[in-house]
Design an enzyme around this catalytic site. Sequence first.
Site, PDB file in Angstrom:
ATOM      1  N   GLU A  71       0.858  -1.190   0.000  1.00  0.00           N
ATOM      2  CA  GLU A  71       0.000   0.000   0.000  1.00  0.00           C
ATOM      3  C   GLU A  71       0.897   1.244   0.000  1.00  0.00           C
ATOM      4  O   GLU A  71       1.904   1.293   0.683  1.00  0.00           O
ATOM      5  CB  GLU A  71      -0.872   0.010   1.271  1.00  0.00           C
ATOM      6  CG  GLU A  71      -1.831   1.192   1.325  1.00  0.00           C
ATOM      7  CD  GLU A  71      -2.704   1.217   2.589  1.00  0.00           C
ATOM      8  OE1 GLU A  71      -2.262   0.691   3.642  1.00  0.00           O
ATOM      9  OE2 GLU A  71      -3.809   1.773   2.526  1.00  0.00           O
ATOM     10  N   LYS A 101      -9.600   1.629  -2.586  1.00  0.00           N
ATOM     11  CA  LYS A 101      -9.849   1.201  -1.201  1.00  0.00           C
ATOM     12  C   LYS A 101     -11.261   1.594  -0.787  1.00  0.00           C
ATOM     13  O   LYS A 101     -11.645   2.768  -0.896  1.00  0.00           O
ATOM     14  CB  LYS A 101      -8.801   1.856  -0.288  1.00  0.00           C
ATOM     15  CG  LYS A 101      -8.842   1.415   1.161  1.00  0.00           C
ATOM     16  CD  LYS A 101      -7.659   2.049   1.914  1.00  0.00           C
ATOM     17  CE  LYS A 101      -7.525   1.591   3.335  1.00  0.00           C
ATOM     18  NZ  LYS A 101      -6.297   2.162   3.968  1.00  0.00           N
ATOM     19  N   CYS A 147      -5.492  -2.838   2.686  1.00  0.00           N
ATOM     20  CA  CYS A 147      -5.296  -2.642   4.124  1.00  0.00           C
ATOM     21  C   CYS A 147      -6.585  -2.773   4.938  1.00  0.00           C
ATOM     22  O   CYS A 147      -7.045  -3.884   5.174  1.00  0.00           O
ATOM     23  CB  CYS A 147      -4.576  -1.324   4.373  1.00  0.00           C
ATOM     24  SG  CYS A 147      -3.641  -1.369   5.923  1.00  0.00           S
TER      25      CYS A 147
END
Length: 311
Positions: A61, A134, A177
């Site tokens: 990330e 994300k 994440c």
Amino acid sequence: MATVAVQSFFSAPLQIPKITQFKIGICQLKVTTEKSANIFNAHSLIQAAAEQGASLILLPEMWNCPYSTDLFAKFAEDFSDIDSAPSLLMLSEVASSLGVTIIGGSIPEKDAGQLYNSCPVFGPDGELKAKHRKIHLFDMGKPLPGEVQFKESDNISAGEKPTVVDTDFGRIGIGICHDIRFPELAMSYRARGAHLICYPGAFNMSTGATLWELEQRTRQDDSVSAVDNQLYVASCSPSRDSAGSYMIWGHSTVVGPMGEIIATTGHEEAVLIAEIDYAAIQWTRESLPLESQKHNDIYQFVDLLRESPSS
Ligand SMILES: O=C(O)CCC(=O)C(=O)O
């Protein structure tokens, strides 16, 4: 009482991809405040992974940019104009020159005045095959002990859809994440027939120590238990000495369909190579035939309670 349609989470049969046995390379990069140095470093580690036989390569990330919300705008690139996006251009060129598929971690994406935390996927022809934004932004309610405050949504907009991409190395679901915290996303990838879920991530020292490995072993599952795992999961973090607003846990990992750790590393910069064999998914599912054991007639009750909390 209203009835709720309950989707089976085993809906898509597993297809046999072109390549079922291969090496994945995980590039746990050190990220600095210099974008050009980060691009150069990522290129070197991708090359090192390919030299060690990896044909699918995963980056962390925010690998071109320190993990600090105030810097995302400065490092952002436009995914619709790759020729003027140096990080994406490097990924495209190195994918085609080495003939590898790259799950390109994430970088800040700029689009129509918004910023996103986005993962590009490049095929061995150098084409951008997919992009995952994300979905679950990392907004801390209050700082964990020893951690700084972090509110990603101050600068980043959330993605609005799951991402599965068909590659020579199977169907790959992508989460970034904090996306790993939400079992429904992994369940939806399982339902869509994913062989592998890739999570570029940058967990911190508090939640990383207790949850990073656990979440990966759990997210293979069709339920929320860590015991019965039935696909592969790979994660890639920046190294701990990376620049940014908090200290990064590291520990990039590959987990097999029985929940076993196939390969992992510490917190320093590293290239991790792991062997993947999708036959393991098949025999895991044959040994533990959860599909035929599932009782949607019973779990429907849970959904009904959600619909009518007072009943
Ligand atoms: O979910 C967590 O504990 C950490 C998530 C995170 O660090 C992130 O999404 O960047």
